[in-house]
Design an enzyme around this catalytic site. Sequence first.
Site, PDB file in Angstrom:
ATOM      1  N   ASP A 276      40.618  58.594  36.340  1.00  0.00           N
ATOM      2  CA  ASP A 276      41.952  59.548  36.239  1.00  0.00           C
ATOM      3  C   ASP A 276      41.790  60.912  36.959  1.00  0.00           C
ATOM      4  O   ASP A 276      40.668  61.715  36.754  1.00  0.00           O
ATOM      5  CB  ASP A 276      41.961  60.269  34.669  1.00  0.00           C
TER       6      ASP A 276
ATOM      7  N   GLU B 277      45.323  56.326  37.077  1.00  0.00           N
ATOM      8  CA  GLU B 277      46.050  57.133  36.008  1.00  0.00           C
ATOM      9  C   GLU B 277      46.793  58.122  36.870  1.00  0.00           C
ATOM     10  O   GLU B 277      46.384  59.546  37.051  1.00  0.00           O
ATOM     11  CB  GLU B 277      45.409  58.040  34.684  1.00  0.00           C
TER      12      GLU B 277
ATOM     13  N   ASP C 118      36.672  61.489  29.421  1.00  0.00           N
ATOM     14  CA  ASP C 118      37.502  61.668  31.516  1.00  0.00           C
ATOM     15  C   ASP C 118      37.014  60.096  31.343  1.00  0.00           C
ATOM     16  O   ASP C 118      38.209  59.677  32.225  1.00  0.00           O
ATOM     17  CB  ASP C 118      37.733  62.455  31.544  1.00  0.00           C
TER      18      ASP C 118
END
Lengths: 183, 183
Positions: B12, B72, B145
């Site tokens: 991410d 992502e 995260d």
Amino acid sequence: MKEADNIILGIDPGTTIMGYGVIDASGKNPVMLSMGVVDLRKYKDHYQKLNYIHERVRALIEQYLPDEIAIEAPFFGKNVQSMLKLGRAQGVAIAAALSHSVPIVEYAPRKIKQAITGSGSASKEQVAGMLARTMNIDKLPNYLDATDGLAAAVCHFYQRNVPNKAKSNSWADYVKKNPGKIK
Amino acid sequence: MKEADNIILGIDPGTTIMGYGVIDASGKNPVMLSMGVVDLRKYKDHYQKLNYIHERVRALIEQYLPDEIAIEAPFFGKNVQSMLKLGRAQGVAIAAALSHSVPIVEYAPRKIKQAITGSGSASKEQVAGMLARTMNIDKLPNYLDATDGLAAAVCHFYQRNVPNKAKSNSWADYVKKNPGKIK
């Protein structure tokens, strides 16, 4: 093959055509060594484009061993999607420089036009024309993206010779301040 | 060190904190091998952040030798500036994958939430909670995260096992279709 003491690679990273120019910056006036474009239109896939940008920038760095890389970097764009794509194109070009530990400096398009022609609102043609005159370039390339890349390099050549210039928050400064820290 | 037959690295990429998760995807169910965050707040300079993202993604690839990388990737953002920065962060992470010839697949945040929890509007906490239950993770990390990175990997694990899934315009497809072309 390193032919000069000081080389600047200028890049105009786009998602359709990437322009570049290489100058010998060791003398009083910049001398063009090479300029050209990387045509990304033949690749339809976004990753193919990114891969090609990354490979070509790496190849240019390995061929010309630049001491610094100047990037034309717009900070405004039409919409968030196009800026994300442009950011990715800049990102893979920046990564190629990072992995070769070459300092990067970026200039806004307006700043580059101003440095070359004296006017921040000059056209691409005016920038190309001025470069052709000052650098004795007989034949301009078909794509003005090439002269845009060259203009970024020449802009940096002028800027770094300006005494007491405004401090930029650049990778070049970081490398200078942190010798040995960059792999 | 390759411990499993099939490894997926999920990332991410953010400009403040980058999350990642590594799963063993060789069995019927995904098994978590590692997850964590790369905290970029200590770097004030934009290039330092990009350099650190690039280095850490390269290090993760060299450590876990992933067969695929799932990212992502939001396609919408608050403004053009933040999207340019995000694009650059994605770009340097993508470049690390490109230079190691690891196929990349990206998923929109909504798609990842949908794949993990069944709802595209699930919260980060709901995603983390579902991952903790299904993967027997005792202790959730301080930063969600990390679970977001893990979720990207798990989403890809589920997606690639879906028969007749919609064709994605991915780097993974390109690598499969062009064997030997990628350096």
